[in-house]
Scaffold this active site. Structure first.
Site, mmCIF file in Angstrom:
data_model
loop_
_atom_site.group_PDB
_atom_site.id
_atom_site.type_symbol
_atom_site.label_atom_id
_atom_site.label_comp_id
_atom_site.label_asym_id
_atom_site.label_seq_id
_atom_site.Cartn_x
_atom_site.Cartn_y
_atom_site.Cartn_z
ATOM 1 N N ASN A 23 0.796 -1.224 0.000
ATOM 2 C CA ASN A 23 0.000 0.000 0.000
ATOM 3 C C ASN A 23 0.825 1.269 0.000
ATOM 4 O O ASN A 23 0.303 2.355 -0.225
ATOM 5 C CB ASN A 23 -0.995 -0.032 1.165
ATOM 6 C CG ASN A 23 -2.069 -1.073 0.901
ATOM 7 O OD1 ASN A 23 -2.204 -1.570 -0.205
ATOM 8 N ND2 ASN A 23 -2.820 -1.407 1.936
ATOM 9 N N ARG A 94 -8.336 -0.969 -7.711
ATOM 10 C CA ARG A 94 -8.877 0.347 -7.385
ATOM 11 C C ARG A 94 -7.805 1.405 -7.217
ATOM 12 O O ARG A 94 -8.006 2.580 -7.494
ATOM 13 C CB ARG A 94 -9.636 0.285 -6.069
ATOM 14 C CG ARG A 94 -10.570 -0.883 -5.917
ATOM 15 C CD ARG A 94 -11.235 -0.781 -4.608
ATOM 16 N NE ARG A 94 -11.778 0.541 -4.474
ATOM 17 C CZ ARG A 94 -12.826 0.956 -5.166
ATOM 18 N NH1 ARG A 94 -13.419 0.149 -5.991
ATOM 19 N NH2 ARG A 94 -13.276 2.159 -5.038
ATOM 20 N N CYS A 118 -16.433 -3.260 -5.210
ATOM 21 C CA CYS A 118 -15.388 -4.077 -4.586
ATOM 22 C C CYS A 118 -16.048 -5.014 -3.573
ATOM 23 O O CYS A 118 -17.084 -4.673 -3.002
ATOM 24 C CB CYS A 118 -14.402 -3.152 -3.875
ATOM 25 S SG CYS A 118 -13.238 -4.015 -2.829
ATOM 26 N N PRO A 124 -16.609 4.430 -2.951
ATOM 27 C CA PRO A 124 -16.643 5.523 -3.931
ATOM 28 C C PRO A 124 -15.342 6.326 -3.895
ATOM 29 O O PRO A 124 -14.515 6.136 -3.005
ATOM 30 C CB PRO A 124 -17.825 6.374 -3.429
ATOM 31 C CG PRO A 124 -17.943 6.055 -1.972
ATOM 32 C CD PRO A 124 -17.479 4.636 -1.796
ATOM 33 N N VAL A 125 -15.138 7.232 -4.868
ATOM 34 C CA VAL A 125 -13.940 8.083 -4.899
ATOM 35 C C VAL A 125 -14.314 9.563 -4.828
ATOM 36 O O VAL A 125 -13.553 10.442 -5.250
ATOM 37 C CB VAL A 125 -13.095 7.790 -6.153
ATOM 38 C CG1 VAL A 125 -12.499 6.384 -6.093
ATOM 39 C CG2 VAL A 125 -13.895 8.004 -7.446
ATOM 40 N N ASP A 126 -15.505 9.844 -4.267
ATOM 41 C CA ASP A 126 -15.989 11.236 -4.233
ATOM 42 C C ASP A 126 -15.039 12.171 -3.487
ATOM 43 O O ASP A 126 -14.851 13.325 -3.887
ATOM 44 C CB ASP A 126 -17.396 11.274 -3.600
ATOM 45 C CG ASP A 126 -17.430 10.588 -2.235
ATOM 46 O OD1 ASP A 126 -18.161 11.059 -1.354
ATOM 47 O OD2 ASP A 126 -16.701 9.585 -2.038
ATOM 48 N N ILE A 331 -14.558 0.637 9.092
ATOM 49 C CA ILE A 331 -14.054 1.274 7.871
ATOM 50 C C ILE A 331 -14.823 0.832 6.623
ATOM 51 O O ILE A 331 -15.223 1.642 5.800
ATOM 52 C CB ILE A 331 -12.549 0.986 7.692
ATOM 53 C CG1 ILE A 331 -11.759 1.342 8.961
ATOM 54 C CG2 ILE A 331 -11.986 1.709 6.470
ATOM 55 C CD1 ILE A 331 -11.653 2.826 9.251
HETATM 56 C C1 EPZ Z 1 -6.508 1.954 1.522
HETATM 57 O O1 EPZ Z 1 -7.688 1.887 0.717
HETATM 58 C C2 EPZ Z 1 -5.848 0.587 1.411
HETATM 59 N N1 EPZ Z 1 -5.535 0.304 0.027
HETATM 60 C C3 EPZ Z 1 -6.797 -0.481 1.945
HETATM 61 O O2 EPZ Z 1 -6.113 -1.730 1.940
HETATM 62 C C4 EPZ Z 1 -7.150 -0.158 3.389
HETATM 63 O O3 EPZ Z 1 -8.100 -1.070 3.855
HETATM 64 C C5 EPZ Z 1 -7.749 1.260 3.475
HETATM 65 O O4 EPZ Z 1 -6.844 2.218 2.904
HETATM 66 C C6 EPZ Z 1 -8.022 1.682 4.912
HETATM 67 O O5 EPZ Z 1 -6.885 1.595 5.677
HETATM 68 C C7 EPZ Z 1 -4.432 0.862 -0.535
HETATM 69 O O6 EPZ Z 1 -3.696 1.612 0.062
HETATM 70 C C8 EPZ Z 1 -4.158 0.521 -1.959
HETATM 71 P P1 EPZ Z 1 -9.948 4.779 2.251
HETATM 72 P P2 EPZ Z 1 -8.506 3.216 0.332
HETATM 73 O O7 EPZ Z 1 -10.046 5.777 1.178
HETATM 74 O O8 EPZ Z 1 -7.566 4.325 0.114
HETATM 75 C C9 EPZ Z 1 -14.677 5.505 2.083
HETATM 76 C C10 EPZ Z 1 -5.745 -4.016 1.502
HETATM 77 O O9 EPZ Z 1 -6.275 -5.033 1.999
HETATM 78 N N2 EPZ Z 1 -14.377 6.474 1.008
HETATM 79 O O10 EPZ Z 1 -9.185 5.141 3.479
HETATM 80 O O11 EPZ Z 1 -9.436 2.855 -0.759
HETATM 81 C C11 EPZ Z 1 -14.356 4.069 1.667
HETATM 82 O O12 EPZ Z 1 -15.415 3.493 0.951
HETATM 83 C C12 EPZ Z 1 -6.615 -2.804 1.113
HETATM 84 O O13 EPZ Z 1 -4.534 -3.913 1.287
HETATM 85 C C13 EPZ Z 1 -15.411 7.224 0.449
HETATM 86 O O14 EPZ Z 1 -16.569 7.091 0.848
HETATM 87 O O15 EPZ Z 1 -9.337 3.423 1.674
HETATM 88 C C14 EPZ Z 1 -14.106 3.410 3.013
HETATM 89 O O16 EPZ Z 1 -15.318 3.015 3.570
HETATM 90 C C15 EPZ Z 1 -8.080 -3.065 1.244
HETATM 91 N N3 EPZ Z 1 -15.112 8.115 -0.520
HETATM 92 C C16 EPZ Z 1 -13.464 4.535 3.818
HETATM 93 O O17 EPZ Z 1 -13.816 5.759 3.179
HETATM 94 C C17 EPZ Z 1 -13.814 8.304 -0.992
HETATM 95 O O18 EPZ Z 1 -13.597 9.117 -1.898
HETATM 96 C C18 EPZ Z 1 -11.943 4.454 3.924
HETATM 97 O O19 EPZ Z 1 -11.420 4.296 2.632
HETATM 98 C C19 EPZ Z 1 -12.787 7.540 -0.419
HETATM 99 C C20 EPZ Z 1 -13.078 6.626 0.580
#
Ligand code: EPZ
Length: 423
Positions: A23, A94, A118, A124-126, A331
């Site tokens: 990551n 992603r 997923c 989402p990526v908002d 999360i």
């Molecule tokens: C990173 O994902 C990691 N992936 C994930 O690891 C990890 O679980 C996660 O961070 C939390 O620690 C990588 O680094 C490649 P977030 P990321 O944005 O960046 C919501 C593994 O097993 N959200 O912190 O996608 C989202 O849906 C993977 O190695 C929005 O709603 O995680 C989630 O519920 C799995 N809108 C929460 O926030 C957004 O624009 C946290 O997601 C962005 C996120």
């Protein structure tokens, strides 16, 4: 398709080397798009996700050479030919969305496919898109792609306030802000060690960043970035996973390259469960000498809280704990898919929404089980290490995304494990 067969084989002993962090590497690689000069990463993990990111960068015209058996990535984006990230690659991973910030910042425009759904949640990526809007970008979602355009003269510094912590949105905004005009402040930013690693690499490239590792990061934009050589930080999730192996089956294992500060909240829970964790000159020594571990309650949180990426593995440990444990997943909305598979092995688990209640049983029994996502797959392998008889884990392609040489590493400390072609 391959399967992994694990047979319970008693206590483990020896050393396990921990690789560089998936990551961290997945956000460090897109950083090469910010500069004309070469960026070299050392201690890179050898994983299918890293190969997917390599394919994505090469599809944009970047050079990515994998050297020294894949542990060194020599990259250059001097002659990029495209700023469009195709669905065919993005749908596989992603983290591909992390090319959007660097492309937009350096070239003023980009088209990146939306990642789609997923297994563990909608994801989402908002927040990523809102961060770029706060820097003056115009964004349009069309035909499954994000079409992004910077204002004339490039992105502008601004205040980016995240309503909740997002690792990916923080990384994307941080990279984009390095080339924006003026100052950007990221508020309620993620504090993960992978973010600190990215910031340190960007600083080596000439970026002006303060506050990495805190919830407020300040970036003073610069006109251009140079090159750098950067060592990828240790993979704390791989580390935590292998620390649980002796915890589950007994014995003593030293995880090479690990430090407690990467996993303090996790180590506290191991201590409460009766597992000893000791720092050594080379890493962390983990031992379970006595009888059953004690039940503990766990709630997943952003760093420095308990990592969601270790929740499934921790559940595997708590299946045979003395007493009842409550795990809360805060999360992701759908990250208990390993529970029904552990129940197939004789575990007693009740899942309601984001809460799982695990009533410890004397022992697990081997069974055929199915991997559903990366961390779920390794939790089934850990459970199999302590189960009576044979556990056959299918769909292990999930595992290859985040763990290199699992069989060799566990065999090295005495586990009975093999990888076979599915019959
Ligand atoms: C990173 O994902 C990691 N992936 C994930 O690891 C990890 O679980 C996660 O961070 C939390 O620690 C990588 O680094 C490649 P977030 P990321 O944005 O960046 C919501 C593994 O097993 N959200 O912190 O996608 C989202 O849906 C993977 O190695 C929005 O709603 O995680 C989630 O519920 C799995 N809108 C929460 O926030 C957004 O624009 C946290 O997601 C962005 C996120």
């Amino acid at each position: 398709m391959d399967q992994i067969i694990v047979t319970g084989n008693g206590p483990l002993s020896g050393q396990i080397p921990i690789a560089g962090a998936k990551n961290a590497c997945l956000t460090l690689m897109p950083a090469t798009l910010l500069s004309e000069e070469p960026l070299t990463l050392t201690n890179a993990p050898r994983l299918s996700d890293i190969r997917t990111m390599t394919t994505l960068l090469q599809s944009l015209g970047a050079e990515v050479q994998s050297l020294q058996d894949g542990q060194v990535l020599a990259m250059s984006s001097h002659d990029l030919t495209s700023t469009r990230a195709e669905y065919d690659i993005v749908r596989k991973m992603r983290a591909s969305i992390l090319v959007l910030g660097p492309l937009l910042a350096r070239f003023g425009h980009a088209e990146v496919s939306l990642p789609g759904g997923c297994a563990i949640g909608a994801r989402p990526v908002d927040l990523h898109l809102k961060a770029f809007e706060a820097m003056g970008a115009e964004l349009e979602l069309r035909d499954g792609y994000v079409h992004a355009k910077a204002p004339v003269g490039g992105l502008r510094g601004g205040i980016v306030e995240f309503p909740f912590v997002s690792v990916g949105a923080t990384e994307n905004a941080l990279m984009a802000a390095t080339l924006a005009k003026g100052t950007t402040v990221l508020m309620n930013a993620a504090r993960e060690p992978e973010i600190v690693d990215l910031a340190q690499c960007l600083q080596k490239m000439g970026a002006q960043i303060d506050g990495e590792g805190t919830s407020e990061i300040t970036v003073q934009g610069v006109d251009r970035l140079g090159g750098a050589t950067h060592r990828v930080v240790t993979d704390r999730i791989e580390l935590g996973t292998y620390m649980l192996a002796p915890a589950i089956c007994g014995g003593e294992v030293e995880c090479l390259g690990g430090t407690i500060n990467l996993l303090a909240a996790f180590c506290e829970k191991l201590d409460a469960a009766g597992i000893s964790v000791e720092e050594t000159p080379n890493g962390l020594k983990v031992a379970r000498k006595g009888g059953r571990v004690s039940a503990v309650d766990v709630t997943t949180e952003p760093f420095p809280g308990f990592p969601t990426d270790l929740q499934a593995q921790m559940m595997a440990l708590l299946c045979t704990a003395e007493g009842t444990s409550v795990l809360e997943e805060k999360i992701f909305e759908n990250r208990f898919m390993h529970a029904p598979e552990l129940i197939r092995m004789g575990a007693s688990i009740d899942v309601h929404g984001g809460t799982a209640t695990v009533k410890g049983v004397d022992h697990l029994k081997g069974a055929p089980v199915m991997a559903t996502d990366l961390r779920a797959s390794v939790s089934l392998i850990l459970a199999g290490l302590a189960a009576e008889g044979e556990t056959v884990v299918s769909r292990v392609y999930h595992l290859d995304r985040g763990y290199e040489h699992v069989v060799r590493k566990l065999e090295g400390v005495g586990a009975k494990i093999e990888r076979v072609k599915e019959q």
